[in-house]
Design an enzyme around this catalytic site. Structure first.
Site, PDB file in Angstrom:
ATOM      1  CG  HIS A 110       3.517   6.203  -6.607  1.00 32.98           C
ATOM      2  ND1 HIS A 110       4.746   6.209  -5.803  1.00 32.98           N
ATOM      3  CD2 HIS A 110       3.424   4.822  -6.871  1.00 32.98           C
ATOM      4  CE1 HIS A 110       5.136   5.024  -5.763  1.00 32.98           C
ATOM      5  NE2 HIS A 110       4.418   4.111  -6.337  1.00 32.98           N
ATOM      6  CE  LYS A 112       6.904   9.213 -12.540  1.00 30.11           C
ATOM      7  NZ  LYS A 112       6.815   8.187 -11.329  1.00 30.11           N
ATOM      8  CG  HIS A 130       1.087   6.398  -4.212  1.00 29.36           C
ATOM      9  ND1 HIS A 130       2.096   6.153  -3.311  1.00 29.36           N
ATOM     10  CD2 HIS A 130       0.726   5.051  -4.741  1.00 29.36           C
ATOM     11  CE1 HIS A 130       2.459   4.837  -3.443  1.00 29.36           C
ATOM     12  NE2 HIS A 130       1.583   4.441  -4.440  1.00 29.36           N
ATOM     13  CE1 TYR A 175       2.359   4.036 -10.734  1.00 33.39           C
ATOM     14  CE2 TYR A 175       0.655   2.478  -9.969  1.00 33.39           C
ATOM     15  CZ  TYR A 175       2.029   2.718  -9.888  1.00 33.39           C
ATOM     16  OH  TYR A 175       2.820   2.486  -8.776  1.00 33.39           O
ATOM     17  NE  ARG A 191      -2.966   0.817  -7.687  1.00 33.31           N
ATOM     18  CZ  ARG A 191      -1.530   0.827  -7.467  1.00 33.31           C
ATOM     19  NH1 ARG A 191      -0.805  -0.397  -7.741  1.00 33.31           N
ATOM     20  NH2 ARG A 191      -0.961   1.538  -6.564  1.00 33.31           N
ATOM     21  CG  HIS A 195       0.196  -2.272  -3.986  1.00 33.35           C
ATOM     22  ND1 HIS A 195       1.460  -2.998  -3.547  1.00 33.35           N
ATOM     23  CD2 HIS A 195       0.805  -1.150  -4.416  1.00 33.35           C
ATOM     24  CE1 HIS A 195       2.312  -2.370  -3.965  1.00 33.35           C
ATOM     25  NE2 HIS A 195       2.157  -1.173  -4.452  1.00 33.35           N
ATOM     26  CE1 TYR A 233       1.917  -0.794  -9.906  1.00 36.03           C
ATOM     27  CE2 TYR A 233       1.867  -3.365  -9.473  1.00 36.03           C
ATOM     28  CZ  TYR A 233       1.972  -2.074  -9.111  1.00 36.03           C
ATOM     29  OH  TYR A 233       2.455  -1.687  -7.696  1.00 36.03           O
ATOM     30  CG  HIS A 251       1.498  -6.456  -6.833  1.00 35.42           C
ATOM     31  ND1 HIS A 251       2.703  -7.007  -6.296  1.00 35.42           N
ATOM     32  CD2 HIS A 251       0.895  -5.875  -5.690  1.00 35.42           C
ATOM     33  CE1 HIS A 251       2.883  -6.533  -4.974  1.00 35.42           C
ATOM     34  NE2 HIS A 251       1.924  -5.700  -4.594  1.00 35.42           N
ATOM     35  CB  CYS A 253      -0.804  -7.311  -3.236  1.00 40.17           C
ATOM     36  SG  CYS A 253      -0.956  -5.889  -2.148  1.00 40.17           S
TER      37      CYS A 253
HETATM   38 ZN    ZN Z   1       0.939  -4.951  -2.939  1.00 42.04          ZN
END
Ligand code: ZN
Length: 473
Positions: A110, A112, A130, A175, A191, A195, A233, A251, A253
């Site tokens: 995550h 990158k 991440h 991200y 973010r 999540h 996202y 998302h 979650c």
């Molecule tokens: Zn989630």
């Protein structure tokens, strides 16, 4: 069959990796060999659309970044005139990729790198996060998972060979997406955690040397109806007249134990949303120009910014951009939930604003793939997509529409390999036509590393590697 095995050597002091002598005896009689990849040390996913841009063209050179061994970020440059490559050099040390799990070849992937070149020519990368390690302490804007989001800058302008870390962004980020305005101000979007975290931006007015505190623009929140949280996202990109455009999906979650089926918490994502940020006025608005208060909650998103409701389809947000008239076009992968953890294949879908309404969203002929969007006008729009066809070829191909997205047809294929898959970056910023995107080929069975390619209108940008360095007297 000969597998080309470039031996990479890590120069710890200089944090450099260079392609050196060839180990494979089949090349032993040659002085050099020309490769279609620029590096053989891509690792994990290598690149993805969301960490963007991953590369930039400036002053005759394309600068590229990707995830390499142990999930560390690597940066290389290519001189379009001389044909010379420099690097890749290790540009930082990621805390992801050093865990026992990651070292067992289960990378987190995550963190990158995302790249920006500032007004003065210094190269910045944002990488390694991440959500932040859980034991680091409470994330004020969400939950935690792993890694530390970091920011490194080149020691010298336009020089990929030496780097330093600047400790000036939140370790909880993931991200990363970065935009430089015409006046040089830098906006870093990400973010702020795992999540269940807000999406934020941080602003820098001094070429990234310091950043203001994070501002939340999308809010995570506990749902009142079921045991789940709102999660998002997002994709942030330059608009026009100093705007920044944001497209995003939702998302669902679920709590692990409360999820609707045995998959537990999974990748259920729906809908498409769009809004615009004007940094100069510090204002947010929807497509109709109505003010939107941040951080945007699900209620506000549904009421003010929703383009498309996709109950039957699961989504995977990609990218968005404006056409010449300033109307947004959005790319997002969508497909029916096929019962597997992340819902199954998703074909690329297209949406656009006509000036008075959103159109599109149907299956218009594009493949199950990932890629970036290039709108030209209301009628003309293209995607550059990495996907696999029925004959087993991995393709990097244009998909073009001349009827406003009603139908897409496969256009020119820029790169193709039988039996291969490619993960792709978003477009290189200000891309030279010969170097539009970075792709990572899937790793061969006997290796965990991936060949990295820089792809443009002439296919892959070649790299000449000297096998036996000429002796120096
Ligand atoms: Zn989630």
């Amino acid at each position: 069959m000969h597998k080309l095995s470039l031996k990479s050597s890590v120069l710890i002091g200089a944090c450099a990796i260079s392609l050196l002598a060839m180990a494979n005896s089949s090349f032993a009689q040659k002085d050099s060999v020309t490769l279609d990849y620029f590096s053989d040390i891509g690792f994990g996913e290598g690149v993805a659309v969301v960490q963007h841009p991953a590369g930039e063209y400036r002053n005759g050179k394309t600068y590229v970044s990707f995830q390499g061994p142990e999930e560390d970020p690597y940066v290389a440059s290519y001189d379009h005139k001389s044909g010379e490559w420099k690097g890749p050099y290790r540009a930082g040390i990621s805390e992801l990729g050093k865990t026992a799990e990651a070292l067992k070849n289960k990378p987190d992937s995550h963190g990158k790198p995302t790249m920006l070149i500032d007004k003065l020519g210094y190269i910045h990368i944002f990488y390694g996060g991440h959500g932040g390690w859980k034991n680091r302490g409470k994330n004020p804007l969400g939950d935690s998972h792993s890694g530390s989001n970091k920011h490194a800058v080149s020691l010298r302008p336009y020089d990929v060979s030496a780097w330093q870390d600047l400790d000036n962004i939140s370790p909880n980020g993931t991200y990363n997406q970065v935009i430089m305005m015409d006046n040089g101000d830098i906006y870093l979007f990400y973010r702020h955690g795992a999540h269940r975290s807000n999406w934020v931006y941080q602003k820098s007015t001094d070429n990234g040397r310091t950043f203001e505190a994070p501002i939340s623009f999308l809010k995570t929140r506990r749902r009142s109806d079921v045991a789940a949280n709102d999660s998002w996202y997002a994709w942030a990109a330059p608009g026009k007249n100093g705007d920044i455009i944001i497209s995003y999906d939702y998302h669902f979650c679920w709590d692990r134990e409360a999820a609707p089926d045995e998959r537990g918490h999974h990748g259920e994502r729906h809908n498409v949303y769009y809004m615009v940020f004007n940094p100069e006025k510090n204002s947010w608005r929807n497509i109709k120009g109505q003010d939107v208060a941040i951080p945007v909650t699900r209620d506000v998103a549904d009421e003010m910014t929703k383009i498309f409701e996709s109950d039957e389809l699961w989504s995977f947000n990609q990218s968005s951009a404006l056409d010449a008239e300033g109307n947004p076009h959005i790319g997002i992968a969508m497909g029916p939930d096929s019962g597997v953890r992340h819902g199954g294949p998703k074909s690329m879908r297209h949406f656009r604003w006509t000036g008075s309404q959103w159109v599109g969203g149907h299956d218009a002929g594009m493949p199950d793939g990932r890629g970036d969007i290039q709108p030209v006008s209301a009628d003309k729009v293209s995607f550059l997509i990495s996907s696999r066809d029925k004959k087993g070829f991995g393709n990097v191909s244009w998909w073009d529409s001349v009827d406003g997205g009603e139908n897409f047809k496969r256009g020119k294929t820029l790169f193709q390999k039988k039996g291969r898959n490619f993960s792709t970056s978003a477009f290189v910023k200000n891309a030279h036509p010969d170097a539009r995107i970075i792709v990572a080929e899937n790793a061969p069975r006997d290796s965990k590393f991936r060949n990295m390619y820089l792809i443009g209108d002439k296919g892959a940008v070649k790299r000449k590697v000297v096998i036996k360095p000429k002796s120096v007297n």
